[in-house]
Scaffold this motif. Structure first.
Motif, PDB file in Angstrom:
ATOM      1  N   ASP A  75    -100.319 -79.538  15.623  1.00  0.00           N
ATOM      2  CA  ASP A  75    -100.461 -80.817  16.310  1.00  0.00           C
ATOM      3  C   ASP A  75     -99.456 -80.899  17.456  1.00  0.00           C
ATOM      4  O   ASP A  75     -98.302 -80.487  17.310  1.00  0.00           O
ATOM      5  N   ARG A  76     -99.892 -81.438  18.573  1.00  0.00           N
ATOM      6  CA  ARG A  76     -99.021 -81.544  19.748  1.00  0.00           C
ATOM      7  C   ARG A  76     -97.720 -82.280  19.438  1.00  0.00           C
ATOM      8  O   ARG A  76     -96.655 -81.912  19.958  1.00  0.00           O
ATOM      9  N   ASP A  77     -97.784 -83.293  18.605  1.00  0.00           N
ATOM     10  CA  ASP A  77     -96.586 -84.087  18.327  1.00  0.00           C
ATOM     11  C   ASP A  77     -95.536 -83.308  17.546  1.00  0.00           C
ATOM     12  O   ASP A  77     -94.384 -83.742  17.453  1.00  0.00           O
ATOM     13  N   GLN A  78     -95.907 -82.166  16.977  1.00  0.00           N
ATOM     14  CA  GLN A  78     -94.944 -81.340  16.255  1.00  0.00           C
ATOM     15  C   GLN A  78     -94.166 -80.407  17.179  1.00  0.00           C
ATOM     16  O   GLN A  78     -93.234 -79.739  16.733  1.00  0.00           O
ATOM     17  N   VAL A  79     -94.538 -80.361  18.448  1.00  0.00           N
ATOM     18  CA  VAL A  79     -93.928 -79.440  19.409  1.00  0.00           C
ATOM     19  C   VAL A  79     -92.884 -80.168  20.241  1.00  0.00           C
ATOM     20  O   VAL A  79     -93.172 -81.197  20.857  1.00  0.00           O
ATOM     21  N   LEU A  80     -91.686 -79.630  20.271  1.00  0.00           N
ATOM     22  CA  LEU A  80     -90.602 -80.156  21.099  1.00  0.00           C
ATOM     23  C   LEU A  80     -90.113 -79.039  22.010  1.00  0.00           C
ATOM     24  O   LEU A  80     -89.711 -77.969  21.541  1.00  0.00           O
ATOM     25  N   VAL A  81     -90.153 -79.269  23.319  1.00  0.00           N
ATOM     26  CA  VAL A  81     -89.653 -78.287  24.285  1.00  0.00           C
ATOM     27  C   VAL A  81     -88.137 -78.403  24.347  1.00  0.00           C
ATOM     28  O   VAL A  81     -87.590 -79.509  24.476  1.00  0.00           O
ATOM     29  N   ALA A  94     -78.822 -77.879  12.516  1.00  0.00           N
ATOM     30  CA  ALA A  94     -78.087 -79.137  12.420  1.00  0.00           C
ATOM     31  C   ALA A  94     -78.811 -80.125  11.507  1.00  0.00           C
ATOM     32  O   ALA A  94     -78.192 -80.790  10.666  1.00  0.00           O
ATOM     33  N   GLU A  95     -80.122 -80.227  11.666  1.00  0.00           N
ATOM     34  CA  GLU A  95     -80.877 -81.154  10.825  1.00  0.00           C
ATOM     35  C   GLU A  95     -80.888 -80.695   9.370  1.00  0.00           C
ATOM     36  O   GLU A  95     -80.810 -81.507   8.448  1.00  0.00           O
ATOM     37  N   GLY A  96     -80.974 -79.388   9.165  1.00  0.00           N
ATOM     38  CA  GLY A  96     -80.960 -78.885   7.806  1.00  0.00           C
ATOM     39  C   GLY A  96     -79.682 -79.209   7.066  1.00  0.00           C
ATOM     40  O   GLY A  96     -79.695 -79.547   5.876  1.00  0.00           O
ATOM     41  N   SER A 208     -96.337 -75.830   5.331  1.00  0.00           N
ATOM     42  CA  SER A 208     -95.253 -76.312   4.472  1.00  0.00           C
ATOM     43  C   SER A 208     -94.409 -77.331   5.221  1.00  0.00           C
ATOM     44  O   SER A 208     -94.210 -77.216   6.438  1.00  0.00           O
ATOM     45  N   GLU A 209     -93.902 -78.293   4.486  1.00  0.00           N
ATOM     46  CA  GLU A 209     -92.975 -79.276   5.040  1.00  0.00           C
ATOM     47  C   GLU A 209     -91.553 -78.733   5.067  1.00  0.00           C
ATOM     48  O   GLU A 209     -90.620 -79.437   5.467  1.00  0.00           O
ATOM     49  N   HIS A 210     -91.388 -77.484   4.642  1.00  0.00           N
ATOM     50  CA  HIS A 210     -90.051 -76.896   4.537  1.00  0.00           C
ATOM     51  C   HIS A 210     -89.841 -75.745   5.509  1.00  0.00           C
ATOM     52  O   HIS A 210     -88.921 -74.962   5.324  1.00  0.00           O
ATOM     53  N   ARG A 211     -90.638 -75.636   6.544  1.00  0.00           N
ATOM     54  CA  ARG A 211     -90.432 -74.562   7.500  1.00  0.00           C
ATOM     55  C   ARG A 211     -90.449 -75.091   8.931  1.00  0.00           C
ATOM     56  O   ARG A 211     -91.212 -75.990   9.289  1.00  0.00           O
ATOM     57  N   PRO A 234     -92.028 -79.952  11.023  1.00  0.00           N
ATOM     58  CA  PRO A 234     -92.891 -80.799  10.183  1.00  0.00           C
ATOM     59  C   PRO A 234     -92.815 -82.255  10.625  1.00  0.00           C
ATOM     60  O   PRO A 234     -91.826 -82.698  11.225  1.00  0.00           O
ATOM     61  N   ASP A 235     -93.866 -82.991  10.321  1.00  0.00           N
ATOM     62  CA  ASP A 235     -93.986 -84.369  10.810  1.00  0.00           C
ATOM     63  C   ASP A 235     -92.769 -85.225  10.469  1.00  0.00           C
ATOM     64  O   ASP A 235     -92.316 -86.035  11.281  1.00  0.00           O
ATOM     65  N   TRP A 236     -92.227 -85.045   9.269  1.00  0.00           N
ATOM     66  CA  TRP A 236     -91.151 -85.929   8.821  1.00  0.00           C
ATOM     67  C   TRP A 236     -89.847 -85.704   9.587  1.00  0.00           C
ATOM     68  O   TRP A 236     -88.935 -86.539   9.522  1.00  0.00           O
ATOM     69  N   LEU A 237     -89.756 -84.588  10.322  1.00  0.00           N
ATOM     70  CA  LEU A 237     -88.542 -84.300  11.082  1.00  0.00           C
ATOM     71  C   LEU A 237     -88.689 -84.545  12.587  1.00  0.00           C
ATOM     72  O   LEU A 237     -87.719 -84.421  13.325  1.00  0.00           O
ATOM     73  N   VAL A 238     -89.893 -84.893  13.031  1.00  0.00           N
ATOM     74  CA  VAL A 238     -90.146 -84.997  14.468  1.00  0.00           C
ATOM     75  C   VAL A 238     -89.213 -86.001  15.132  1.00  0.00           C
ATOM     76  O   VAL A 238     -88.567 -85.710  16.148  1.00  0.00           O
TER      77      VAL A 238
END
Length: 368
Positions: A75-81, A94-96, A208-211, A234-238
């Protein structure tokens, strides 16, 4: 192992100051031409409306994110440049560690030093797992050391420095380990276009929500200076990724993103195939000469690095400097990548003089 200060710049500075001709095999700066469409994109951008010279969206140009998403089937929303794969990797680590799910970071040995350096910088505790002789990582060995304190598992395939390519079974098992211990698997895939084995599998193949997958066009398009990378999260980290990215860099270069978008759309597969074949031929020529030197070496299945060990000549910084001064070849000390290959050297084959460098090494060690 001290990873506080990466040693790349120390070696490059020493080589630059050397009196004689030195072949640089230290850093992974590609020496081939970028895609023609990339240059055309820059020219088009420079001639465009000045309004387009202002801030782009923090998460990246919409058209570039859509292109990446379509190619990666996400999904496009999962991509961050991001500012290269380096920032993408930093954000992921850092998030991990900020999640409160532990402070342990599982890394391979040998390891790309910046992963270890970031672990130190972010206050994590590194736990190293030695790879097998061919450079591959045994996921069962990772499972043995993983625990409830494990926050991150960071891997790189195709690998720097070993050249190993992890097959699909390995990736799936690593994701499973991350899910079991509520950790994040961070898969750095910046060398994905340089797979000579045909076995590379992206971690995106596992839902997976873990990768998290990090990547860039720095190597594949020979534009390390453009700093255009991306993360697929994953969506929950966007939202967390976007916030941390905005606070760190605000956004990334708009002209660079535009040129990359043009290049992604218009560059034929032959561009990548030809560069891959060229590097494969360099690997063959380099390792043939290493045979003459009596060296033990890794034959990479991917990326463009070769690790070598010479008889009675360990891979220390002192011996790196000797090779620069006496053989005219600059490589990296194996000790910079970890303890398991501390007596090896790592050479980057992103120079047309790679065969000449191998001949110099063969002459040096046969004379010695």
């Amino acid at each position: 192992m001290d990873y506080e200060r990466p040693q790349f710049f120390r070696v490059m500075q020493y080589a630059d100051a050397a009196a004689g001709d030195v072949i640089d095999m230290v850093s992974g700066n590609p020496d081939w031409e970028p895609p023609g469409a990339l240059r055309e994109g820059l020219i088009e951008y420079a001639d465009g409306d000045p309004e387009q010279f202002q801030y782009p969206a923090s998460e990246g140009l919409l058209e570039l994110r859509e292109e990446i998403a379509a190619r990666r089937n996400v999904d496009r929303d999962q991509v961050l440049v991001t500012n290269g794969a380096g920032e993408a990797n930093h954000l992921a680590m850092a998030e991990g560690l900020a999640r409160g799910a532990g402070d342990e970071v599982i890394l391979t040995d040998p390891v790309y030093p910046y992963y270890a350096g970031r672990t130190n910088l972010l206050g994590g505790r590194a736990r190293y797992v030695a790879v097998e002789d061919d450079g591959r990582l045994d996921p069962d060995a990772v499972r043995e050391v993983a625990s409830d304190d494990t926050a991150l598992i960071v891997v790189n395939s195709p690998n720097n420095p070993t050249g190993a390519v992890y097959p699909e079974a390995t990736i799936r098992k690593l994701v499973d380990v991350a899910e079991t211990y509520d950790a994040l698997l961070v898969s750095d895939e910046v060398y994905d276009h340089f797979d000579y084995s045909g076995t590379f599998t992206s971690a995106l193949a596992v839902d997976s929500e873990h990768r998290i997958v990090t990547n860039a066009v720095s190597k594949s398009m020979a534009i390390t200076g453009f700093r255009v990378g991306y993360a697929v999260v994953p969506d929950w980290l966007v939202d967390r990724f976007r916030t941390r990215h905005m606070l760190t860099n605000v956004t990334c270069s708009r002209p660079a993103q535009y040129a990359v978008w043009r290049a992604l759309r218009e560059t034929p597969p032959d561009y990548y195939a030809e560069n891959r074949a060229m590097l494969r031929s360099r690997v063959d020529a380099f390792t043939d000469a290493l045979d003459e030197a009596g060296a033990e070496y890794t034959t990479p299945d991917g990326s463009f690095y070769v690790m070598a060990r010479f008889p009675d000549f360990s891979g220390t910084m002192e011996n790196v400097e000797r090779l620069i001064d006496e053989a005219g070849v600059a490589g990296m000390p194996g000790a910079a990548f970890g303890e398991s290959r501390a007596d090896w050297f790592r050479f980057a084959l992103v120079t047309p003089r790679a065969p000449e460098a191998a001949e110099r090494l063969a002459d040096y060690f046969s004379d010695g």
